[in-house]
Design a protein around this motif. Structure first.
Motif, PDB file in Angstrom:
ATOM      1  N   ARG A  11       0.691  -1.124  -0.071  1.00 24.53           N
ATOM      2  CA  ARG A  11      -0.013  -0.179  -0.032  1.00 24.53           C
ATOM      3  C   ARG A  11       0.797   1.137   0.186  1.00 24.53           C
ATOM      4  O   ARG A  11       1.761   1.413   0.779  1.00 24.53           O
ATOM      5  CB  ARG A  11      -0.977   0.012   1.348  1.00 24.53           C
ATOM      6  N   LYS A  26      -6.877   9.579   5.807  1.00 21.92           N
ATOM      7  CA  LYS A  26      -7.329   8.451   4.801  1.00 21.92           C
ATOM      8  C   LYS A  26      -8.278   8.894   3.761  1.00 21.92           C
ATOM      9  O   LYS A  26      -9.127   9.988   3.939  1.00 21.92           O
ATOM     10  CB  LYS A  26      -7.619   7.247   5.374  1.00 21.92           C
ATOM     11  N   ASP A  37     -10.983   7.878   2.805  1.00 22.17           N
ATOM     12  CA  ASP A  37     -12.483   7.886   3.679  1.00 22.17           C
ATOM     13  C   ASP A  37     -12.897   8.855   4.556  1.00 22.17           C
ATOM     14  O   ASP A  37     -13.717   9.128   5.098  1.00 22.17           O
ATOM     15  CB  ASP A  37     -12.699   6.541   4.259  1.00 22.17           C
ATOM     16  N   ALA A  77      -2.020  -0.647  11.291  1.00 22.28           N
ATOM     17  CA  ALA A  77      -3.380  -1.135  10.730  1.00 22.28           C
ATOM     18  C   ALA A  77      -3.683  -0.727   9.280  1.00 22.28           C
ATOM     19  O   ALA A  77      -4.186  -1.590   8.564  1.00 22.28           O
ATOM     20  CB  ALA A  77      -4.533  -0.254  11.790  1.00 22.28           C
ATOM     21  N   LEU A  78      -3.154   0.396   8.769  1.00 23.50           N
ATOM     22  CA  LEU A  78      -3.035   0.743   7.240  1.00 23.50           C
ATOM     23  C   LEU A  78      -2.658  -0.413   6.419  1.00 23.50           C
ATOM     24  O   LEU A  78      -3.093  -0.752   5.370  1.00 23.50           O
ATOM     25  CB  LEU A  78      -2.406   1.933   6.978  1.00 23.50           C
ATOM     26  N   SER A 107      -4.632  -3.392   6.491  1.00 20.66           N
ATOM     27  CA  SER A 107      -6.004  -3.467   5.889  1.00 20.66           C
ATOM     28  C   SER A 107      -6.250  -4.223   4.722  1.00 20.66           C
ATOM     29  O   SER A 107      -5.402  -4.200   4.011  1.00 20.66           O
ATOM     30  CB  SER A 107      -6.667  -2.060   5.847  1.00 20.66           C
ATOM     31  N   ASP A 108      -7.381  -4.486   4.376  1.00 21.55           N
ATOM     32  CA  ASP A 108      -7.721  -5.049   3.054  1.00 21.55           C
ATOM     33  C   ASP A 108      -7.848  -4.101   1.968  1.00 21.55           C
ATOM     34  O   ASP A 108      -8.298  -2.988   2.198  1.00 21.55           O
ATOM     35  CB  ASP A 108      -9.166  -5.967   3.146  1.00 21.55           C
TER      36      ASP A 108
END
Length: 213
Positions: A9, A137, A139, A208-209, A212-213
């Protein structure tokens, strides 16, 4: 049949400062986080960067991180940092990079600061480097942290490492052994500095990033 490749990512650091980029990559590596590719502004298409009009480090960090996430669709991390001098009532503060009137002119900024506190006795030359880091992020979720590094301001510059006001700043930390921030190695500075402290607080969010999926 070959094993599937792990997902990588991209995370944008809203900066063209190679030293800040290297610092964040070292923090990610030291934390054992895998699956993150940290890139700077030079690695993404150019977009309009909003002026840093915030009154605080946190506000300016969020301005930069929000703009980067919005323009690129990538999680974006931004730092706003500066020097808070006790004898100047916390200034230069958010104006640190352009204290002399020319953005990023380290020599001019240092010379002006030294002239402004030339008459301040040694026992009153306390200061702190401050860093606010924001992770935004796509989102819209946001994480903001703050790190501080106390020390004193010298009367002349020492050391060739670092940047900004580093050559004038002797940290209070015993580990610095009376050296300026510009005399510390990159690894020593990571473990002590304001930005290192702030970035360390972001490790859980970055991990966590990566997961993440």
């Amino acid at each position: 049949m070959s094993a599937p490749q792990p997902t990588v990512r991209r995370v944008l650091l809203a900066s063209r400062n190679a030293k800040k980029l290297a610092e964040l990559r070292r923090v990610v590596d030291a934390a054992g986080i895998v699956g993150l590719d940290v890139v700077g502004l030079d690695a993404v298409p150019k977009y309009p960067e909003e002026p840093e009009t915030g009154a605080t480090f946190e506000e300016n960090a969020l301005i930069k991180a929000r703009a980067g996430a919005r323009a690129t669709g990538l999680p974006c991390l931004a730092d706003d940092s500066g020097l808070s001098v006790d004898a100047l009532n916390g200034m230069p503060g958010v104006l640190s990079a352009r204290w002399s009137g020319r953005h990023g002119d380290d020599a001019a900024n240092n010379d002006l600061l030294l002239s402004q506190i030339a008459d301040v006795p040694d026992e009153r030359r306390g200061a702190a480097f401050v860093s606010a880091c924001a992770l935004v992020k796509p989102d819209g979720s946001e994480t903001v942290v703050r790190g501080q590094w106390r020390g004193i301001i010298l009367r002349e510059a020492l050391g060739a490492n670092g940047f900004g006001y580093d050559p004038l700043f002797i940290p209070d930390d015993a580990a610095a052994a009376g050296r300026t921030s510009a005399e510390l190695s990159a690894q020593e500075k990571d473990s002590l500095s304001h930005r290192g402290k702030a970035l360390a607080q972001l490790v859980p969010a970055l991990a966590a990033l990566a997961a993440s999926d």
